[in-house]
Design a protein around this motif. Structure first.
Motif, PDB file in Angstrom:
ATOM      1  N   VAL A 172       0.857  -1.188   0.000  1.00 16.16           N
ATOM      2  CA  VAL A 172       0.000   0.000   0.000  1.00 16.16           C
ATOM      3  C   VAL A 172       0.895   1.241   0.000  1.00 16.16           C
ATOM      4  O   VAL A 172       1.822   1.352   0.794  1.00 16.16           O
ATOM      5  N   GLN A 173       0.619   2.169  -0.940  1.00 15.49           N
ATOM      6  CA  GLN A 173       1.467   3.350  -1.097  1.00 15.49           C
ATOM      7  C   GLN A 173       0.790   4.626  -0.637  1.00 15.49           C
ATOM      8  O   GLN A 173       1.409   5.502  -0.070  1.00 15.49           O
ATOM      9  N   SER A 174      -0.494   4.727  -0.964  1.00 17.13           N
ATOM     10  CA  SER A 174      -1.120   6.044  -0.883  1.00 17.13           C
ATOM     11  C   SER A 174      -1.622   6.393   0.512  1.00 17.13           C
ATOM     12  O   SER A 174      -2.173   5.568   1.228  1.00 17.13           O
ATOM     13  N   CYS A 175      -1.429   7.649   0.835  1.00 16.79           N
ATOM     14  CA  CYS A 175      -1.947   8.129   2.110  1.00 16.79           C
ATOM     15  C   CYS A 175      -3.089   9.111   1.862  1.00 16.79           C
ATOM     16  O   CYS A 175      -3.660   9.666   2.789  1.00 16.79           O
ATOM     17  N   MET A 176      -3.381   9.354   0.546  1.00 19.68           N
ATOM     18  CA  MET A 176      -4.435  10.338   0.272  1.00 19.68           C
ATOM     19  C   MET A 176      -5.784   9.811   0.767  1.00 19.68           C
ATOM     20  O   MET A 176      -6.012   8.620   0.861  1.00 19.68           O
ATOM     21  N   LYS A 177      -6.664  10.741   1.057  1.00 20.91           N
ATOM     22  CA  LYS A 177      -7.965  10.364   1.583  1.00 20.91           C
ATOM     23  C   LYS A 177      -8.761   9.657   0.479  1.00 20.91           C
ATOM     24  O   LYS A 177      -9.030  10.252  -0.571  1.00 20.91           O
ATOM     25  N   ASN A 178      -9.060   8.395   0.678  1.00 20.99           N
ATOM     26  CA  ASN A 178      -9.859   7.694  -0.319  1.00 20.99           C
ATOM     27  C   ASN A 178     -10.521   6.494   0.339  1.00 20.99           C
ATOM     28  O   ASN A 178     -10.044   5.984   1.347  1.00 20.99           O
ATOM     29  N   PRO A 179     -11.630   6.027  -0.230  1.00 20.08           N
ATOM     30  CA  PRO A 179     -12.371   4.950   0.428  1.00 20.08           C
ATOM     31  C   PRO A 179     -11.695   3.589   0.313  1.00 20.08           C
ATOM     32  O   PRO A 179     -12.092   2.649   0.998  1.00 20.08           O
ATOM     33  N   PHE A 180     -10.704   3.463  -0.559  1.00 16.18           N
ATOM     34  CA  PHE A 180     -10.115   2.153  -0.799  1.00 16.18           C
ATOM     35  C   PHE A 180      -9.025   1.795   0.207  1.00 16.18           C
ATOM     36  O   PHE A 180      -8.892   0.658   0.606  1.00 16.18           O
ATOM     37  N   SER A 208      -8.024   3.945   3.045  1.00 22.43           N
ATOM     38  CA  SER A 208      -8.007   4.695   4.306  1.00 22.43           C
ATOM     39  C   SER A 208      -7.850   3.822   5.543  1.00 22.43           C
ATOM     40  O   SER A 208      -7.228   4.222   6.503  1.00 22.43           O
ATOM     41  N   GLY A 209      -8.390   2.615   5.533  1.00 22.48           N
ATOM     42  CA  GLY A 209      -8.280   1.745   6.705  1.00 22.48           C
ATOM     43  C   GLY A 209      -7.018   0.901   6.730  1.00 22.48           C
ATOM     44  O   GLY A 209      -6.800   0.134   7.653  1.00 22.48           O
ATOM     45  N   LEU A 210      -6.196   1.046   5.677  1.00 21.14           N
ATOM     46  CA  LEU A 210      -4.972   0.249   5.595  1.00 21.14           C
ATOM     47  C   LEU A 210      -3.773   1.146   5.897  1.00 21.14           C
ATOM     48  O   LEU A 210      -3.855   2.363   5.782  1.00 21.14           O
ATOM     49  N   LYS A 211      -2.665   0.519   6.286  1.00 18.90           N
ATOM     50  CA  LYS A 211      -1.470   1.305   6.624  1.00 18.90           C
ATOM     51  C   LYS A 211      -0.557   1.412   5.405  1.00 18.90           C
ATOM     52  O   LYS A 211      -0.453   0.469   4.621  1.00 18.90           O
ATOM     53  N   ILE A 212       0.160   2.534   5.306  1.00 21.06           N
ATOM     54  CA  ILE A 212       1.154   2.663   4.245  1.00 21.06           C
ATOM     55  C   ILE A 212       2.224   1.609   4.495  1.00 21.06           C
ATOM     56  O   ILE A 212       2.676   1.424   5.627  1.00 21.06           O
ATOM     57  N   GLY A 213       2.619   0.898   3.444  1.00 25.20           N
ATOM     58  CA  GLY A 213       3.633  -0.145   3.581  1.00 25.20           C
ATOM     59  C   GLY A 213       3.030  -1.509   3.893  1.00 25.20           C
ATOM     60  O   GLY A 213       3.719  -2.522   3.840  1.00 25.20           O
ATOM     61  N   GLU A 214       1.722  -1.525   4.201  1.00 28.36           N
ATOM     62  CA  GLU A 214       1.045  -2.805   4.475  1.00 28.36           C
ATOM     63  C   GLU A 214       1.070  -3.678   3.216  1.00 28.36           C
ATOM     64  O   GLU A 214       0.911  -3.179   2.102  1.00 28.36           O
ATOM     65  N   ARG A 215       1.294  -4.978   3.415  1.00 34.12           N
ATOM     66  CA  ARG A 215       1.380  -5.868   2.255  1.00 34.12           C
ATOM     67  C   ARG A 215       0.144  -6.746   2.129  1.00 34.12           C
ATOM     68  O   ARG A 215      -0.369  -7.252   3.123  1.00 34.12           O
ATOM     69  N   LEU A 216      -0.313  -6.876   0.891  1.00 34.28           N
ATOM     70  CA  LEU A 216      -1.494  -7.690   0.604  1.00 34.28           C
ATOM     71  C   LEU A 216      -1.122  -8.695  -0.474  1.00 34.28           C
ATOM     72  O   LEU A 216      -0.471  -8.333  -1.461  1.00 34.28           O
ATOM     73  N   GLY A 220       0.045  11.510  -4.297  1.00 37.50           N
ATOM     74  CA  GLY A 220      -0.285  10.298  -3.522  1.00 37.50           C
ATOM     75  C   GLY A 220      -1.295   9.421  -4.229  1.00 37.50           C
ATOM     76  O   GLY A 220      -2.122   8.769  -3.600  1.00 37.50           O
ATOM     77  N   ARG A 221      -1.209   9.389  -5.567  1.00 30.75           N
ATOM     78  CA  ARG A 221      -2.221   8.646  -6.327  1.00 30.75           C
ATOM     79  C   ARG A 221      -1.765   7.256  -6.751  1.00 30.75           C
ATOM     80  O   ARG A 221      -2.499   6.538  -7.421  1.00 30.75           O
ATOM     81  N   ILE A 222      -0.550   6.877  -6.389  1.00 32.13           N
ATOM     82  CA  ILE A 222      -0.132   5.498  -6.633  1.00 32.13           C
ATOM     83  C   ILE A 222      -0.678   4.692  -5.449  1.00 32.13           C
ATOM     84  O   ILE A 222      -0.271   4.899  -4.309  1.00 32.13           O
ATOM     85  N   ALA A 223      -1.648   3.813  -5.734  1.00 32.57           N
ATOM     86  CA  ALA A 223      -2.322   3.084  -4.652  1.00 32.57           C
ATOM     87  C   ALA A 223      -1.469   1.918  -4.167  1.00 32.57           C
ATOM     88  O   ALA A 223      -1.240   1.764  -2.974  1.00 32.57           O
ATOM     89  N   PHE A 224      -1.015   1.102  -5.126  1.00 37.15           N
ATOM     90  CA  PHE A 224      -0.223  -0.081  -4.787  1.00 37.15           C
ATOM     91  C   PHE A 224       0.973  -0.203  -5.707  1.00 37.15           C
ATOM     92  O   PHE A 224       0.906   0.152  -6.880  1.00 37.15           O
ATOM     93  N   LYS A 225       2.030  -0.794  -5.143  1.00 38.94           N
ATOM     94  CA  LYS A 225       3.160  -1.223  -5.967  1.00 38.94           C
ATOM     95  C   LYS A 225       3.331  -2.714  -5.736  1.00 38.94           C
ATOM     96  O   LYS A 225       3.028  -3.215  -4.645  1.00 38.94           O
TER      97      LYS A 225
END
Lengths: 230, 81
Positions: A119-127, A129-137, A162-167
């Motif tokens: 998870v990359q993005s910290c911008m306010k978004n519904p996708f 927001s409940g996840l941490k930056i750097g969290e892996r899925l 901050g629009r890159i959601a995932f890498k």
């Protein structure tokens, strides 16, 4: 929570997405046929994966010019939320709802396997927001044309906003092929400028049960639904 | 009248198909081939003969559907019989 799943000729992940959303929301999402240009008010519209119109011309190009797309654009302009997965991401790009392009995988291989996303993005978004930056899925991919490509100035802009959601993440630090398609900066998903539209190559609906090998997709979709309900 | 649209990838855009073809050509002994770029050609048949009007319509078609201008360049020519 009212959701809808768009169906084009050649969509093939619509049923899986409907199962996932029904499991999370307890309500069956409505099916939106590509010819519809008058769709009801919905909280979430999902454009599922598939090979719409046989991937003719360019992946997603013909679907992006279908009547339903203008309704989706209206839904977005009213502040509605849209998720595009795989071919759905390609359609959002071809419809110019999201910027950049998705080109042929670097190694010319159709890649179908699990990937690790960060998870990359910290911008306010519904996708996210409940996840941490750097969290892996751990969410699987299955595509031929998922190599995100954009001019350098656009990549820079996406990063700054901050629009890159995932890498794709190198989870073991020595995995050579952690990026399944050769995308610029290992990008796996991006957000619109208001954060209400997410396009991603990996399939969250294929990781919603332990029998799938993991439930990180369920976590992502559940988070999204909870944030929309607010 | 017939219009031919030639679509090519912009410089700097990865062309894995071109690279695969290049590797195969090199394997066949064509070692002086240093780069291959692929593209596509679309032929449009119009039931009208006004050149200016037809060219302008073809340009609109390219911008609206036929070409992804983020990664592709295009060239429109009238196809003489």
């Amino acid at each position: 929570m009212r959701s809808g799943v768009v169906i084009f000729p050649g969509s093939n992940c619509d049923r899986d997405m409907i199962v996932a959303l029904r499991q999370i929301t307890g309500k069956t999402p409505i099916k939106l046929w590509h010819k519809e240009n008058d769709i009801p008010n919905l909280d979430l519209i999902v454009i599922p994966g598939g090979f719409t119109f046989g991937d003719y011309l360019r992946c997603g190009a013909l679907a992006a010019r279908s009547p339903v797309i203008s309704s989706i654009k209206n839904h977005i302009s009213r502040g509605g939320t849209v998720l595009g997965v795989c071919n759905g991401f390609q359609i959002l790009i071809e419809a110019k709802i999201l910027p950049g392009s998705l080109i042929r995988n670097k190694k010319l291989l159709f890649t179908c396997r699990e990937t690790t996303l960060e998870v990359q993005s910290c911008m306010k978004n519904p996708f996210l927001s409940g996840l941490k930056i750097g969290e892996r899925l751990k969410i699987p991919v299955a595509h031929n044309d998922g190599n995100y490509f954009a001019p350098l100035d656009l990549i820079k802009k996406l990063k700054e906003e901050g629009r890159i959601a995932f890498k794709y993440s190198n989870s073991t630090n020595n995995e050579k092929n952690y990026n399944p398609n050769g995308s610029t900066e290992d990008i796996a998903g991006i957000l619109s400028n208001n954060g209400r539209v997410l396009g991603m190559m990996p399939h969250p609906e294929r990781a919603i049960n332990y029998l799938h090998g993991g439930t990180d997709g369920l976590k992502l979709l559940t988070n999204c639904v909870e944030k929309i309900i607010g | 009248m017939k219009i031919v649209v030639n679509i090519s990838l912009k410089e700097g855009v990865l062309d894995p198909e071109g690279q695969a073809i290049k590797a195969s050509l090199n394997n066949l002994g064509f070692r002086n081939c240093s780069d291959v770029r692929t593209g596509k050609q679309i032929v449009l048949n119009f039931n009208q003969n006004n050149e200016t009007e037809t060219l302008s319509q073809a340009k609109k078609m390219c911008e609206k559907l036929l070409v992804n201008t983020v990664i592709e360049n295009y060239e429109i020519n009238i196809l003489k019989d």
